[in-house]
Design an enzyme around this catalytic site. Structure first.
Site, short mmCIF file in Angstrom:
data_model
loop_
_atom_site.label_atom_id
_atom_site.label_comp_id
_atom_site.label_asym_id
_atom_site.label_seq_id
_atom_site.Cartn_x
_atom_site.Cartn_y
_atom_site.Cartn_z
N SER A 198 53.15 79.13 12.17
CA SER A 198 54.04 78.45 11.11
C SER A 198 53.74 79.35 10.02
O SER A 198 54.48 79.30 8.99
CB SER A 198 53.79 77.16 11.15
OG SER A 198 52.50 76.92 10.51
N LYS A 254 49.85 74.84 4.85
CA LYS A 254 51.16 75.41 4.27
C LYS A 254 51.33 75.88 2.73
O LYS A 254 50.30 75.87 2.34
CB LYS A 254 52.11 73.96 4.43
CG LYS A 254 52.46 73.27 5.50
CD LYS A 254 53.02 74.20 6.81
CE LYS A 254 53.21 73.64 8.18
NZ LYS A 254 53.67 74.46 9.13
#
Length: 198
Positions: free
Chosen positions: A65, A107
């Site tokens: 990701s 993230k």
């Protein structure tokens, strides 16, 4: 009588051997020595745990990701102290917990409290202005997202690999409260050949 410092190697060994035999028979000495060792070991463990819990810890990337910024199985250095005094800023790569989840994830911070985040025609907007993400993303975002205003004391996070990342765009995730932020990722420390600043 010779002083201990002037003993020959043979005499010194004999002296140490007798000393060891004497201490073996001395239960009080053994008990004290064991207690001292236990307290030393306990202190080392507590210091190591405190450093890991409150100052920094290693983190292993799982999944794709954050490609190309971070690759699967790379290990990061995560620093925790700075967020005691300040809040995450846009562009920083952080480690956080999603709501109702026990596992951490890595993230990038995109939206700050009070800002409106939107994805339209493959582009991410902050308060109606396209966000320059050329440093880490240069592709088209497949799914649009309706305007979303980030709540107070929260941040909006997104994976750099936009089209394979589960992040704040998902209704089940949403904005991340400050208290769910673990720390900031500063550099990749493993493998050594891939060492780099983030």
């Amino acid at each position: 009588m010779k002083q201990k410092d002037n003993l020959s190697a043979k005499e010194r060994n004999e002296f140490l051997k007798r000393q060891e035999e004497f201490h073996k028979k001395d239960k009080a000495f053994n008990k004290r020595a064991n207690l001292d060792f236990f307290l030393y070991l306990l202190t080392v463990v507590l210091i190591a745990l405190s450093i890991r819990l409150f100052i920094f810890e290693p983190y292993r990337v799982e999944g794709d990701s954050m490609v190309p910024t971070l690759l699967n199985s790379e290990r990061l250095f995560v620093e925790k102290v700075s967020y005691w005094f300040d809040h995450p800023e846009r562009g920083q790569v952080i480690i956080c917990f999603y709501p109702d989840e026990k596992d951490t994830c890595v993230k990038r911070v995109i939206g700050l409290p009070g800002e409106t985040v939107e994805v339209r025609w493959g582009v991410l907007y902050i308060n109606g202005v396209p966000l320059d993400e050329s440093a880490y993303w240069d592709d088209f975002i497949y799914n649009d997202m309706a305007p979303y205003t980030v709540p107070e004391n929260s941040i909006f996070v997104v994976g750099d690999n936009r089209n394979v990342s589960k992040d704040s765009r998902a209704p089940s995730v949403g904005a991340i409260p400050y208290e769910r932020v673990v720390g900031q990722a500063h550099f990749v420390m493993w493998p050594f050949r891939a060492w780099r600043d983030i």
